[in-house]
Motif scaffolding. Structure first.
Motif, PDB file in Angstrom:
ATOM      1  N   ILE A 156     -15.461  -7.389  -5.423  1.00 28.80           N
ATOM      2  CA  ILE A 156     -14.151  -7.113  -5.998  1.00 28.80           C
ATOM      3  C   ILE A 156     -13.854  -5.619  -5.969  1.00 28.80           C
ATOM      4  CG2 ILE A 156     -14.991  -6.837  -8.375  1.00 28.80           C
ATOM      5  CD1 ILE A 156     -12.485  -8.377  -9.312  1.00 28.80           C
ATOM      6  N   GLY A 157     -12.595  -5.287  -5.869  1.00 28.45           N
ATOM      7  CA  GLY A 157     -12.158  -3.906  -6.053  1.00 28.45           C
ATOM      8  C   GLY A 157     -11.842  -3.132  -4.806  1.00 28.45           C
ATOM      9  N   GLY A 158     -12.460  -3.475  -3.676  1.00 24.57           N
ATOM     10  CA  GLY A 158     -12.264  -2.702  -2.458  1.00 24.57           C
ATOM     11  C   GLY A 158     -11.198  -3.287  -1.550  1.00 24.57           C
ATOM     12  N   ILE A 159     -11.064  -2.684  -0.380  1.00 28.80           N
ATOM     13  CA  ILE A 159     -10.109  -3.164   0.618  1.00 28.80           C
ATOM     14  C   ILE A 159     -10.811  -3.260   1.970  1.00 28.80           C
ATOM     15  CG2 ILE A 159      -8.109  -2.146  -0.540  1.00 28.80           C
ATOM     16  CD1 ILE A 159      -8.168   0.034   1.695  1.00 28.80           C
ATOM     17  N   ASP A 160     -10.230  -4.051   2.853  1.00 31.49           N
ATOM     18  CA  ASP A 160     -10.601  -4.056   4.262  1.00 31.49           C
ATOM     19  C   ASP A 160      -9.614  -3.108   4.942  1.00 31.49           C
ATOM     20  OD1 ASP A 160     -10.661  -4.503   6.997  1.00 31.49           O
ATOM     21  OD2 ASP A 160     -10.979  -6.658   6.819  1.00 31.49           O
ATOM     22  N   PRO A 161     -10.074  -1.941   5.416  1.00 29.38           N
ATOM     23  CA  PRO A 161      -9.139  -0.953   5.971  1.00 29.38           C
ATOM     24  C   PRO A 161      -8.256  -1.496   7.095  1.00 29.38           C
ATOM     25  CG  PRO A 161     -11.279   0.051   5.622  1.00 29.38           C
ATOM     26  CD  PRO A 161     -11.461  -1.429   5.387  1.00 29.38           C
ATOM     27  N   ALA A 162      -8.824  -2.345   7.969  1.00 32.62           N
ATOM     28  CA  ALA A 162      -8.031  -2.888   9.078  1.00 32.62           C
ATOM     29  C   ALA A 162      -6.913  -3.785   8.545  1.00 32.62           C
ATOM     30  CB  ALA A 162      -8.928  -3.661  10.037  1.00 32.62           C
ATOM     31  N   ARG A 163      -7.237  -4.615   7.573  1.00 33.73           N
ATOM     32  CA  ARG A 163      -6.216  -5.478   6.969  1.00 33.73           C
ATOM     33  C   ARG A 163      -5.157  -4.631   6.266  1.00 33.73           C
ATOM     34  NH1 ARG A 163      -7.075  -9.263   1.586  1.00 33.73           N
ATOM     35  NH2 ARG A 163      -4.856  -9.211   1.041  1.00 33.73           N
ATOM     36  N   PHE A 164      -5.596  -3.587   5.578  1.00 30.96           N
ATOM     37  CA  PHE A 164      -4.652  -2.717   4.875  1.00 30.96           C
ATOM     38  C   PHE A 164      -3.676  -2.071   5.844  1.00 30.96           C
ATOM     39  CE2 PHE A 164      -3.213   0.893   2.359  1.00 30.96           C
ATOM     40  CZ  PHE A 164      -3.120   0.351   1.086  1.00 30.96           C
ATOM     41  N   ASN A 170      -5.358 -15.075  -6.414  1.00 31.02           N
ATOM     42  CA  ASN A 170      -5.199 -13.630  -6.209  1.00 31.02           C
ATOM     43  C   ASN A 170      -6.466 -12.803  -6.391  1.00 31.02           C
ATOM     44  OD1 ASN A 170      -2.433 -14.506  -8.095  1.00 31.02           O
ATOM     45  ND2 ASN A 170      -2.195 -13.937  -5.958  1.00 31.02           N
ATOM     46  N   ILE A 171      -7.355 -13.212  -7.267  1.00 35.41           N
ATOM     47  CA  ILE A 171      -8.543 -12.414  -7.566  1.00 35.41           C
ATOM     48  C   ILE A 171      -9.775 -12.898  -6.813  1.00 35.41           C
ATOM     49  CG2 ILE A 171     -10.147 -11.657  -9.357  1.00 35.41           C
ATOM     50  CD1 ILE A 171      -7.849 -11.674 -11.346  1.00 35.41           C
ATOM     51  N   LEU A 172     -10.140 -14.143  -6.999  1.00 35.38           N
ATOM     52  CA  LEU A 172     -11.399 -14.648  -6.451  1.00 35.38           C
ATOM     53  C   LEU A 172     -11.156 -15.285  -5.084  1.00 35.38           C
ATOM     54  CD1 LEU A 172     -14.357 -14.721  -7.216  1.00 35.38           C
ATOM     55  CD2 LEU A 172     -13.987 -16.942  -8.290  1.00 35.38           C
ATOM     56  N   THR A 173     -10.808 -14.462  -4.119  1.00 34.41           N
ATOM     57  CA  THR A 173     -10.512 -14.939  -2.764  1.00 34.41           C
ATOM     58  C   THR A 173     -11.788 -14.989  -1.936  1.00 34.41           C
ATOM     59  OG1 THR A 173     -10.148 -12.739  -1.872  1.00 34.41           O
ATOM     60  CG2 THR A 173      -8.263 -13.803  -2.937  1.00 34.41           C
ATOM     61  N   SER A 174     -11.682 -15.552  -0.748  1.00 35.16           N
ATOM     62  CA  SER A 174     -12.849 -15.608   0.136  1.00 35.16           C
ATOM     63  C   SER A 174     -13.309 -14.204   0.517  1.00 35.16           C
ATOM     64  CB  SER A 174     -12.524 -16.426   1.387  1.00 35.16           C
ATOM     65  OG  SER A 174     -11.398 -15.873   2.074  1.00 35.16           O
ATOM     66  N   GLU A 175     -12.374 -13.267   0.666  1.00 31.81           N
ATOM     67  CA  GLU A 175     -12.742 -11.890   0.989  1.00 31.81           C
ATOM     68  C   GLU A 175     -13.543 -11.255  -0.141  1.00 31.81           C
ATOM     69  OE1 GLU A 175     -10.264  -7.802   1.474  1.00 31.81           O
ATOM     70  OE2 GLU A 175      -9.733  -9.372   2.929  1.00 31.81           O
ATOM     71  N   VAL A 176     -13.136 -11.511  -1.379  1.00 31.53           N
ATOM     72  CA  VAL A 176     -13.842 -10.965  -2.537  1.00 31.53           C
ATOM     73  C   VAL A 176     -15.236 -11.583  -2.653  1.00 31.53           C
ATOM     74  CG1 VAL A 176     -13.872 -10.953  -5.067  1.00 31.53           C
ATOM     75  CG2 VAL A 176     -11.799 -10.285  -3.836  1.00 31.53           C
ATOM     76  N   VAL A 235      -7.816   3.315  -6.838  1.00 32.58           N
ATOM     77  CA  VAL A 235      -9.279   3.367  -6.773  1.00 32.58           C
ATOM     78  C   VAL A 235      -9.917   1.994  -6.966  1.00 32.58           C
ATOM     79  CG1 VAL A 235      -9.482   5.781  -7.467  1.00 32.58           C
ATOM     80  CG2 VAL A 235      -9.348   4.008  -9.231  1.00 32.58           C
ATOM     81  N   PHE A 236      -9.075   0.985  -7.239  1.00 26.84           N
ATOM     82  CA  PHE A 236      -9.595  -0.362  -7.486  1.00 26.84           C
ATOM     83  C   PHE A 236      -8.468  -1.355  -7.264  1.00 26.84           C
ATOM     84  CE2 PHE A 236     -10.270  -3.994 -10.331  1.00 26.84           C
ATOM     85  CZ  PHE A 236     -11.590  -4.335 -10.067  1.00 26.84           C
ATOM     86  N   VAL A 237      -8.741  -2.420  -6.526  1.00 24.59           N
ATOM     87  CA  VAL A 237      -7.756  -3.482  -6.302  1.00 24.59           C
ATOM     88  C   VAL A 237      -8.172  -4.717  -7.091  1.00 24.59           C
ATOM     89  CG1 VAL A 237      -6.778  -5.066  -4.603  1.00 24.59           C
ATOM     90  CG2 VAL A 237      -7.026  -2.658  -4.041  1.00 24.59           C
ATOM     91  N   LEU A 238      -7.309  -5.138  -8.006  1.00 23.31           N
ATOM     92  CA  LEU A 238      -7.595  -6.351  -8.788  1.00 23.31           C
ATOM     93  C   LEU A 238      -7.139  -7.595  -8.052  1.00 23.31           C
ATOM     94  CD1 LEU A 238      -8.548  -7.693 -11.421  1.00 23.31           C
ATOM     95  CD2 LEU A 238      -6.231  -7.374 -12.316  1.00 23.31           C
ATOM     96  N   PHE A 239      -5.912  -7.550  -7.501  1.00 22.40           N
ATOM     97  CA  PHE A 239      -5.372  -8.701  -6.771  1.00 22.40           C
ATOM     98  C   PHE A 239      -5.671  -8.517  -5.287  1.00 22.40           C
ATOM     99  CE2 PHE A 239      -1.776 -10.644  -9.575  1.00 22.40           C
ATOM    100  CZ  PHE A 239      -2.677 -10.762 -10.620  1.00 22.40           C
TER     101      PHE A 239
END
Length: 370
Positions: free
Chosen positions: A325-333, A314-320, A136-140
């Motif tokens: 923070i916490g979510g995903i990009d479904p296409a990347r996943f 790992n945490i503070l990436t350009s995507e974040v 339910v949450f992605v840290l890295f």
């Protein structure tokens, strides 16, 4: 003699009767008001008692799949700074014996949450009859997988691994993405010999020159090797994420029964963890001081270096920074699952929705972090 008689009592007139009726009505109204106030007071008391009962904190069990280090700072701070308490949660932690134990505890309800690598969850869910545990949450936002090599052993670039020996610790699941990584970067995987050994000797084997490189986590093996006296300028750290690996890393999984029965508790838990991540990023030195207090030994200098590496890599990436923070990009996943499939044959390939549930995350404004 004239006889006199006692005067007869006169009946009250209309005005007197009206006055007495008004007095009676007033008395009855006062009595009714008094009864109403007493009833209201009793109702208020029961309301307060009910409110007091709902304010009792909800007990929560959190499991880690490995001993605590600086990477757990957001959870440690959420606890030590009262962020869980502010959400009405009383959180206790447990160290599992590994990721299989951590997931099993959550599936059975012995733990409400666990911190595990989301990729081990993907493979766990592919087993027949696996319970529907989800993250339910992605840290890295980026997995910490890396190959750490010695330049003095002739490995200065990733393709230099051809003809070399790569050390792989038993149970190290980061190697699952090595076939995809090699293919993407034109490395003939058959030319790279693998030496397998216990995790306890991974860093000693590389520092002694018994292997040319090791597979592992950048913030663990990379930092530990420098701590063992290997010169920083002799180390080459090839982070999978820099070479095309799409994998996410550590995530928070939740017991399905808790998620269904107490969704607000899950949401509150995530809000507290996000606030803890904010504090760790803002003041890493103070965060490490609190983490060290939860560890069985540990070097403050080493853990501070570890936390800073985790935050930046790992945490503070350009995507974040863009998406919170916490979510995903479904296409990347989905692409990361395809990469995993180069090393693993799925019984039934999962989709992102099978593994990750974003319904408990705060709105974007509550997840932006810089």
């Amino acid at each position: 003699m004239k006889q006199t008689y006692p005067a007869q009592q006169l009946a009250p007139g209309p005005d007197v009767i009206a006055m007495r009726v008004n007095q009676t009505i007033a008395a009855l109204c006062f009595l009714a008001s008094l009864i109403g106030l007493l009833a209201l007071g009793c109702f208020g008391t029961s309301e307060s008692r009910a409110a007091g009962e709902t304010r009792q904190p909800i007990p929560i069990q959190l499991s880690f799949d490995r001993p605590i280090d600086a990477s757990a700072a957001p959870f440690v701070l959420a606890s030590s700074r009262g962020l869980f308490g502010a959400e009405g949660l009383a959180v206790t932690t447990h160290i599992a014996s590994g990721w299989p134990d951590a997931i099993a505890r959550v599936a059975a309800g012995d733990s409400d949450f666990a911190v595990v690598d989301i990729n081990v969850l993907i493979r766990f869910r592919d087993k027949s009859g696996a319970p529907p545990v989800k993250a339910v949450f992605v840290l890295f936002n980026k997995a910490p997988y890396a190959i750490i090599a010695r330049k003095s052993r002739g490995v200065r670039a990733l393709f230099d691994l051809e003809g070399k020996t790569l050390g792989v610790a038993e149970g190290d699941f980061s190697i699952w993405f090595w076939p995809a990584l090699a293919r993407q970067n034109g490395i003939k995987i058959a030319t790279v010999k693998q030496a397998k050994f216990s995790p306890a000797v991974r860093e000693p084997m590389l520092s002694a020159g018994q292997v040319d490189a090791v597979n592992g986590f950048s913030y663990l093996a990379g930092v530990n090797l420098r701590d063992r006296g290997v010169p920083a300028d002799d180390l080459a750290v090839f982070r999978y994420a820099d070479y095309g690996c799409e994998a996410y890393g550590f995530a928070l999984i939740v017991n399905p029964a808790l998620a269904a029965a107490k969704p607000e508790a899950v949401k509150g838990f995530l809000r507290a963890v996000i606030a803890g991540a904010h504090l760790a990023i803002k003041e890493p030195a103070r965060a490490v001081d609190e983490v060290i207090g939860r560890m069985d030994g540990g070097s403050r200098e080493l853990e501070l270096e570890r936390l800073r590496a985790v935050i930046s890599d790992n945490i503070l990436t350009s995507e974040v920074k863009r998406n919170g923070i916490g979510g995903i990009d479904p296409a990347r996943f989905e692409r990361s699952i395809d990469q995993m499939a180069e090393d693993f044959k799925f019984q039934k390939r999962p989709s992102a929705a099978d593994i990750f549930d974003d319904s408990f995350l705060p709105p974007l404004g509550g997840r932006l972090i810089n």
